[in-house]
Every structure is written in C-alpha cells, then in structure tokens.
Design a protein around this motif. Sequence first.
Motif, short mmCIF file in Angstrom:
data_model
loop_
_atom_site.label_atom_id
_atom_site.label_comp_id
_atom_site.label_asym_id
_atom_site.label_seq_id
_atom_site.Cartn_x
_atom_site.Cartn_y
_atom_site.Cartn_z
N LEU A 570 0.83 -1.21 0.00
CA LEU A 570 0.00 0.00 0.00
C LEU A 570 0.86 1.26 0.00
O LEU A 570 0.54 2.24 -0.68
CB LEU A 570 -0.92 -0.02 1.23
N GLU A 571 1.96 1.22 0.78
CA GLU A 571 2.85 2.38 0.79
C GLU A 571 3.45 2.63 -0.58
O GLU A 571 3.52 3.77 -1.06
CB GLU A 571 3.96 2.17 1.82
N GLN A 572 3.86 1.56 -1.25
CA GLN A 572 4.44 1.69 -2.57
C GLN A 572 3.41 2.22 -3.57
O GLN A 572 3.71 3.09 -4.40
CB GLN A 572 4.97 0.32 -3.04
N LYS A 573 2.16 1.69 -3.44
CA LYS A 573 1.10 2.13 -4.33
C LYS A 573 0.79 3.61 -4.11
O LYS A 573 0.59 4.38 -5.07
CB LYS A 573 -0.15 1.28 -4.10
N ALA A 574 0.75 4.02 -2.82
CA ALA A 574 0.47 5.41 -2.51
C ALA A 574 1.57 6.33 -3.06
O ALA A 574 1.29 7.41 -3.59
CB ALA A 574 0.35 5.59 -0.99
#
Length: 788
Positions: A570-574
């Motif tokens: 999720l952090e990477q996607k954000a």
Amino acid sequence: MIAERALKTLEFDKVREQVSDFCTSSLGKQQIEQLVPEPNFEKVVELLEEMDEGLAILRVKGHVPMGGIFDIRPHTKRAQIGGMLSAMELMEISSTIRASRILRNFIEDIENDEEIQIPHFIERKNNMPILTAVQHEIDHCIDENGTVLDSASVELRSIRQQLRSEEAKVRQKLDSLTRGPNAAKMLSDTIVTIRNDRYVIPVKQEYRSYYGGIVHDQSSSGQTLFIEPESVVQINNEIQRLKVREKAEIEKILLALTEKVQEVANDLFELVKILADIDVILAKAKYGVAQKCSKPSVNNEGYIRLIQARHPLIPMDVAVPNTIEFGREYTAIVITGPNTGGKTVTLKTVGLCTLMAQAGIPIPALDGSELSVFSQVFADIGDEQSIEQSLSTFSSHMVNIVDILKHFDENSLILFDELGAGTDPQEGAALAISILDEVVDKGARVMATTHYPELKAYAYNRKGVINASVEFDIETLSPTYRLLIGVPGRSNAFEISKRLGLKDSIINQAKSYTGTDRREVESMIASLEESRRRAEQEVEEAHEILEEAQQLHAQLEEKLSAFNEKKESLEQKAKEEARKIIEDAKKEAEHIIKELREMQQNANQVIKDHEIIEAKKRLEDALPAENPILKKQAKIRERAQNLQPGDEVKVLSYGQKGTLIEKVSDNEWVVQIGILKMKMDESDLEYVKPEKEKQRITLTTVKNRNSHVKLELDLRGERLEDAIMKTEKYLDDALLANYSRVTIIHGKGTGALRQGIQEYLKKHKRVRSFRYGEAGEGGLGVTVVELK
C-alpha cells in the motif's frame, strides 16, 4: 559376517522374502535371497544412503522404469564357450540392453534436477556399459517375440519369398481338389491340413486309390486317411528343400549374432550386476514405503535408540510400537514381566531392526532412530513358554550360550530370552547373574528377559545395567505390550487371582507367606509404575500444549508477515499515485503558464477578465489536494470571489441552471431559474461557463476557429496533387485548433491516393506518427494521424 544361527532365530529370512516381493526382475530376487547384514560400518552407511536415494526417487518420480530385464548370464556364458544362442535368448539380451538404456536416460533426467541428489545412482549409471550397437544388430534380425525377421539377410528374404510362393501353389492345388465335384463324397472334410510338415487332405478310406499319393496319417477310427496327392508331391518336396535352406540361413544369422554377444560378454556381466544392484536398492525403498519405515542413522559406538519401533513381521495395525534406548549410560537391559507380555517380541524387534539396518533395509520406526553397527549379533531365543521346561531344553539353551560366550566381543549385540530358565530357580538366577557379569564386563550390548526376581535387584545394584518391564493391565487382565524402561516387572498373581474371584482370605494368607522384603519390593515397583504413568501423562499434556503454542506462534508470524507485505504494498502504491499526481500537476501547470504568457504577449488583443480568472483557477486546481474538505472549502471561496451578476450558475440542490440577478448579502444571491426568482446560498451555486467560452483559450487570431475545423478530412475522389494541398492546409488548421489526433479518409481503391498521402505524412515535421484505422474506425480506408 553375522552368524547364520542368529539370522534364523530372528527370522531375518522372512524379512528378505517381504523385500524380494518388491523386485521387478529375477536378478533382484536372487540377490535378495543371498542378502546378509554387513559388519563394516562404512559399507552399512553406503547401503543406507543408496536406499535413501531410492526413497527420494520414488517420492519425487513415483516410479522407476525397470521393465524388460532378464537374467542373461547363462546365455552370455554359453556364448563365451562357443555355443549358439537361440533367437529367444538373443531377444532377451536385446531387451535387457534396451532396459538399461531407458534406465540410464531416466537417471540422467533426475541428474539435472536440483530438487534431488542421487550420487550413488549416478555413479552406477556412469559405470553402465553402453551396448546400443549390439542391441540394434539383434533388433534388426529378431523381433520382440523371438522370431528371425526376413530383413536379417538378403538370402533369408529370398528363401522365404520362394517358400511362400511354393506354399501358395500347393494350397491352390489342394484347394481345387477340396472344391471338386467329388469332394463332398470322397473327403471327410473340405480342408487342407499339415502332417509331417507336408500339406495333405483328409480322404475317406474307401476312396484312397482315387487320389493316389502318400498316406501320412490316419484318424483314430481308421476311416479317414491324410493323403498327400501325387500332384503336390513335387511341390511339397520343394517346400521341404527350401525349409532346410531357411533353417541353415537362420543358424548362420544366429551364429553371427552370438559372436557379437561373445565380444561384449564381460560388459554384459557387468551390466547385469548393476541392474540387479539397482533393482535391490529400489526393492528396499519400496518395502520402506509400504511398511512406513524410515532410514536410521548409524554409529559404531554401540548406541541404540529406536523411536516407536514395531516388529517388522507383525501387521502394522496389530504391532504395539515401543521406544528403546541403551548403549551409553547403561549397556544392558534386563526385562521382567509375565508370560505372553511381549518380552520376546521386544528382543526380536531390536535384533531384527539391527540386522535390517546393517543390510541397508529401512526399519519400522520413526525418523530420528539410531542404531549401532555390530560385528556380531547373537540370539538365544526359544519359542517355548511353558514353565515345565525339561532338562534337554535347558541343555540346548546352555550349549548355545556357551558358544556365544566363546565368540562375542565388545562390538557384539547379545539377546538372551529367559536367561537361566529350565533349571532350579536359585541356581538358574545365579547362572544368569554370572553370565550377565561376563558380558557386561567385556562391554558388549545385551538385552535379557527373565522371570527371576533376583535379577531385578541385580539391575539396581549393577553399574551399566537397567531394569525394564512389559506393562500389564490389571483391569483387563491382559498385557499392553508397552515397554517400561527403568521399572522392573512385578508379580501380578495376587491381583489377577482377586479379579478372577479367589477369596480374600486365601489371598491374604498367601501374602503372609511371602517375605517382608518381597512385599516391600513389590510395593516399591507398584509406586514406580504409578509415578511413571503420571510422568508420562504430564509429558503428553505438556507436549500437546507445546504443539498448540507452536501452531499459534506460526499463525501469528504468518499474519504479521502478511500484514507487513500488505503495508509495504500500500505504501508503494500510494507513493506511485502521489508521484503520478505531482507529475500530472506539473504538466498542467506548465501548459497553463505557457497559455498565460501567450496572453501576455498578445495583450493588444481582447482578452476577457473571466478568461484570466479561469486560467488562474485551472492553475490552482492543478495542485494536488491532500485534504478533500479543504479543497472543497477553497472551491467555495473561489466561487464567492468570482461570481458576478449575469453569470450563469448551476443550483446544486435543485440540479437546475439559472442566472445571477444580484448579491443581497455576503453569501446570498438572487437567482432566476426560468420564471422563478429565489435567494440561494453561495455554497449551493456553481459557475457554468457559456458555450462560447468552453473551448481552450488560444490566440485571439484563431479564437473560435477550432469550432469550424472538423476532426476528419475526406479526400475520396480527389487527385493526388489536390489531396496533398488540402491535407497540408487541414493539418495547419488542426494544429492551430490544438488537435492532437485527426483522421484522413482516402478510401481503399487502388491504393495510390493512400500511399501518396502517407508518403507526405512521413515528411511532415509536426506529424508524430500515423496508422491505419481499426475495424470500427474505417480500416484500410482511413489513416489516423497523431500530431506533435
């Protein structure tokens, strides 16, 4: 070499029979029949490693191709001494060579698989002689049924062709006789048959002279004669002559092939040995899978640790597994307990597992079991369980024990069943103690069963010796067959008698006859048994709690790992989304700034205030909004600053368009919707651009021009020169209108117009790329142009 007597006593031959059932060839079966345990430690390690490789292959591949292998050693030996091999024998040699080639390819495939390591199989594969040339020569001459083929030689093919031709002639002549007008009357049956390798017909006795010729046989009743008519005698003679030639030619072919076999006889012997070894290894592995056995680790220190070991000759659903360990702190176990309690089975389990491991056979015990490699295994085990043993039985046991004591050493395993039994109890117990002293002092490993209570105390007082017993269930009056190491067996006569209904007075009187020491020992043993049972129960409960804790720990680790992975994802996607938003905002901002500069450069042109306000608004909107609430409030403030009387707005609560009349307070406007006029809060209003202002802000010189430039140019029917001029003008208009993609319609036709237009597009500086239309866009009849 392990003594044959011990092998017979422990029934090792029955284990060999079970293993041999898993062999795929007679070679393997013969080798298993001669299998004996190895006394050499390094050799035992090698045997177990080979077997373990076989288990690994079966686990990964499921099977090993071992079909088509024959015992060709007699054939090869006869070829060596100059004998001629038959076609069937040569076929078996070819089949065995073919089987070795298939097996070699199978092992080579596994060799490239990193999942499994089989160095011993690879070594045997590398040592296999390659005899493919001999196999091909045999296959060229002999088929899989052992028949010599016509292709074996040119001469044989010629002879057989002539033979078939002559046989066809004789059959044709005889068939004409069986279909003749008198055949039904003169012949017993209208068929052609063979007698003495000659074609004949069955003639009734009374018509013998009609056909003439030679009588070769007659029926049992004498009414039918099998006659070779004169008309086919010469043909039959020719057939016989050709058959003699055929036989001679076949012998010539077989002799030539036999010479080929003779040349590679030594290689064939080596090949057969390797195939037999592999068959034996795989048979051991298959036996291990079927009997749920495992590979034990081995040592040469006399240490034995069997985990939940079963007797290999007792069915799995019947045998009671036991854990047995000795050889370090104590080198001898003295097992006491009632008859039929499983003492003898325990001795045989330890002895047989030791012999099996030293023969490279997996043992019926759990993983982690360990056995020692002994130079000798001795067993004095009798099947008789009667308390009325005769002197002759005692003598035979003593003869065997004397022989054992002559030959054993510190690297021996000795199994004594009912040591000292069959004689006076006091003398028998004394002999048993003396014999155990002799064995223990030399350092040998020993297990002994006995009825003598004196040996219980001996095991307590003697260093290196431990008591053991076979558990007995008083409630069911039957043994449980569980071995209890460290607890001596006790007499259950009083308890059993009471359960069976003997009076308490008689039992109490009997107890009074036993000595105080005896009662104290029995009480101590009973206390030990109770303590052991309680300890085992507590260990089992602790083990269950530990397993539950381990499972819970594993589940928590798995969930934590999944959470961390999802968090990182999720952090990477954000981060990716944020980066894209910022890039898009930068591009939009640059574009708006460029337009504002153009407005500044063209200040002399008429530019309305709301166009500048709109550009400013777009610039502010290009900034990524992290908080949607703040962004909404900003929009509301922006609307409040920009709204003016006469502007067209959308009333959000009604979804209708209206026109601003006047502002009556800081945040209220009078709005006319159709014929209605009403006061509306400024936050409920949204500015709507007029239709003429919805186009992109451009230079005033081209303002509103884009509304007259279509997204496609139709050139169908135009001459090429006119079409190129129109295309040049159209592309200029499209670029001024800020179009990024246009469509040129040229039709399919002969393709000259399409080719000319596309040649022009290749040279145009503002054309990024072009392509034919998709199925729904016009296909080859249009060209879609991407502009810079």
